[in-house]
Design a protein around this motif. Structure first.
Motif, PDB file in Angstrom:
ATOM      1  N   LEU A 178      42.520  44.921  86.734  1.00 25.75           N
ATOM      2  CA  LEU A 178      43.505  43.851  86.927  1.00 25.75           C
ATOM      3  C   LEU A 178      42.831  42.488  87.041  1.00 25.75           C
ATOM      4  O   LEU A 178      42.920  41.796  88.059  1.00 25.75           O
ATOM      5  N   ILE A 179      42.129  42.103  85.973  1.00 27.29           N
ATOM      6  CA  ILE A 179      41.554  40.758  85.900  1.00 27.29           C
ATOM      7  C   ILE A 179      41.924  40.167  84.538  1.00 27.29           C
ATOM      8  O   ILE A 179      42.258  40.898  83.605  1.00 27.29           O
ATOM      9  N   ASP A 180      41.861  38.858  84.448  1.00 26.78           N
ATOM     10  CA  ASP A 180      42.170  38.205  83.180  1.00 26.78           C
ATOM     11  C   ASP A 180      41.154  38.609  82.110  1.00 26.78           C
ATOM     12  O   ASP A 180      39.953  38.695  82.371  1.00 26.78           O
ATOM     13  N   ASN A 181      41.659  38.863  80.905  1.00 29.42           N
ATOM     14  CA  ASN A 181      40.795  39.170  79.755  1.00 29.42           C
ATOM     15  C   ASN A 181      39.785  40.267  80.085  1.00 29.42           C
ATOM     16  O   ASN A 181      38.590  40.152  79.805  1.00 29.42           O
ATOM     17  N   ASN A 182      40.291  41.368  80.669  1.00 30.21           N
ATOM     18  CA  ASN A 182      39.404  42.412  81.175  1.00 30.21           C
ATOM     19  C   ASN A 182      38.449  42.958  80.110  1.00 30.21           C
ATOM     20  O   ASN A 182      37.261  43.149  80.363  1.00 30.21           O
ATOM     21  N   GLY A 183      38.955  43.215  78.907  1.00 23.88           N
ATOM     22  CA  GLY A 183      38.104  43.758  77.856  1.00 23.88           C
ATOM     23  C   GLY A 183      37.016  42.794  77.425  1.00 23.88           C
ATOM     24  O   GLY A 183      35.849  43.182  77.241  1.00 23.88           O
ATOM     25  N   LYS A 184      37.369  41.543  77.251  1.00 22.18           N
ATOM     26  CA  LYS A 184      36.395  40.541  76.809  1.00 22.18           C
ATOM     27  C   LYS A 184      35.356  40.260  77.898  1.00 22.18           C
ATOM     28  O   LYS A 184      34.178  40.019  77.601  1.00 22.18           O
TER      29      LYS A 184
END
Length: 497
Positions: A178-184
């Motif tokens: 649950l963080i922004d742009n987790n994959g990147k």
């Protein structure tokens, strides 16, 4: 009673869907309730509905401790019972399913060589992960020779390098943290480790060209092991399941990646609520602004009006109408997705709030409301002002409700103490220390003074909100109404007639 496993179900003549043997195509870092109630459920459904024929190996990314969940999962042959329950299409729904998508569970610290050996699996194609919000962080102390590296990105880099050494294709990597742009963010950490560890330009190119790091948005409340009901559930089922899992019936998974993902993973064929898109941010905006924004804009006023549980608020005509006013007339008009998409999601949100199986306490949601209002409600308020040149009354009133809720008098170790004007009961406001100290120091100020101080506090909002035309006066008037007539009256004045 016997432990849940394939032998027990065979002896019981169980006739439900089960997949006993299949290739391991998914490696999952994270064995917790959420992943088993969300990702593994989707894989199980694809196995049954679309012939995916896939098993999952779970990896505990941290040490086991005294509670050896790995052993429990393996003793149960990876099987567990999942209950999905809630309010759907106007009806109370409760579905039970034995999930058979999981093959086994390994522990990264006890079974690291076995984890690395999986990199040679030609059938392995997907890596999923949920290692908590703190899981995707770059830790420069991690070394390539660690067995394993302490951080999840470090472990993943080690695993990918073993895959590269086996001269095999890369993976579709689906990050669920649950963080922004987790994959990147995960990809950045992996590339940094590859550089620091001098693993070579060829490996770096392989990471970039052979792997698809997907940022994803996951949306389902998974309530986990039903401790108070577990004994009765096991008795009803006729077996002991120590990994029972529960969650809401609603679920949506938005994956940022190429449309070719649909060709490899049969989400559509199984009829699952999965969206593959080249930009997941509008969907995240929709969730944060409608679902979380509705919570934050409604709960503080509802609490001051005498309510305690979200579900009960949905059956109060004033509170529910106020929330609908905020969502449909003030939040949705500021969003980038289509009105139809947003209204469909909003309808689902209302049903989720009515879930009879979850007692979602308003005080629990009130935790850290300052940061929540800034992230979840303020963008909608400012977007509305920019688009229409006037203030959104319901969202403006939500700011007044926030201020009224935070007017505590006594600051203690647990938080700031205040008294509910309706129930006359004391409650505790919990937030960051500077926020609580601010309200404690300004206790006793007039509505006009307090509103001016709160709105001009740039440490709270990142800007001076008194500069928003008419906002200071409107919030003050709403706070006056809360003081003189009550929070319910303030909400009632926002409802379109």
């Amino acid at each position: 009673m016997k432990t849940l496993n394939y032998k027990t179900l065979e002896e019981m003549n169980y006739d439900g869907y089960l997949l006993k043997d299949a290739p391991v195509r998914v490696l999952q870092f994270g064995e917790g309730n959420f992943m088993r109630g969300f990702v593994d459920y989707f894989i199980d459904m694809m196995n049954e509905k679309a012939g995916f024929n896939t098993k999952v190996t779970l990896v505990q990314p941290i040490g086991q401790g005294s509670f050896r969940l790995k052993d429990i999962i393996n003793d149960q042959d990876g099987l567990y019972t999942l209950y999905l329950q809630g309010f759907q299409d106007g009806k109370e729904v409760r579905e039970k399913r034995i999930i058979s998508a999981v093959k086994n569970c390994l522990n990264a610290y006890e079974d690291w060589n076995e984890v690395l050996d999986m990199a040679a699996g030609k059938e392995l194609r997907i890596i999923t992960c949920n290692t908590t919000e703190a899981g995707i962080t770059y830790d420069p102390s991690c070394q390539f020779t660690d067995a394993p590296a302490s951080s999840y990105p470090g472990k993943l880099t080690q695993f990918l390098y073993r895959r590269f050494q086996n001269q095999l294709p890369g993976f579709i990597i689906l990050a669920c943290e649950l963080i922004d742009n987790n994959g990147k963010e995960l990809e950045k950490c992996v590339l940094q480790h590859a550089f620091d560890w001098n693993l070579g330009d060829e490996f770096t190119a392989w990471i970039k060209n052979e792997n698809i790091f997907c940022s994803t948005l996951v949306d389902r409340i998974v309530t986990g092991y039903p401790r108070s009901e577990a004994d009765s559930m096991n008795a009803e089922n006729g077996y002991v399941d120590q990994t029972l899992d529960t969650g809401e019936i609603f679920g949506v998974w938005v994956i940022e990646g190429p449309q070719s993902i649909y060709d490899e993973i049969p989400f559509k064929e199984a009829g699952l609520p999965v969206i593959v898109t080249d930009n997941h941010k509008p969907y995240k905006e929709r969730k944060v602004r409608i679902l979380n924004g509705a919570h934050t804009s409604m709960v503080l006023g509802a609490f001051l009006g005498g309510q305690d549980i979200v579900r009960d608020c949905m059956y109060d005509p004033t509170i529910s109408a106020y929330m609908n006013e905020a969502i449909y007339n003030e939040i949705i008009p500021t969003l980038s997705l289509s009105k139809e998409d947003c209204e469909e999601f909003a309808h689902a949100v209302t049903e989720r709030f009515k879930n009879p199986f979850i007692d979602h306490e308003l005080l629990a949601i009130s935790l850290n409301s300052t940061a929540k209002w800034k992230a979840r409600v303020m963008p909608s308020l400012l977007g509305y002002v920019e688009k229409f040149g006037k203030l959104p009354k319901a969202l403006t009133t939500s700011l007044a409700s926030y201020i009224a809720f935070y007017r505590g008098s006594e600051l203690g170790k647990d938080g700031l103490k205040a008294v509910n004007p309706v129930t006359k009961k004391e409650y505790t406001i919990k937030d960051d220390a500077p926020v609580l100290e601010f309200y404690a120091q300004n206790h006793g100020k007039s509505d006009e003074e307090l509103v001016s101080l709160v709105l001009s506090n740039e440490e709270f909002w990142g800007q001076d909100l008194t500069k928003v035309n008419g906002l200071e006066q409107a919030v003050t008037e709403a706070l006056n109404t809360i003081d003189e007539k009550g929070a319910m009256a303030a909400m009632s004045e926002c409802i379109s007639r």
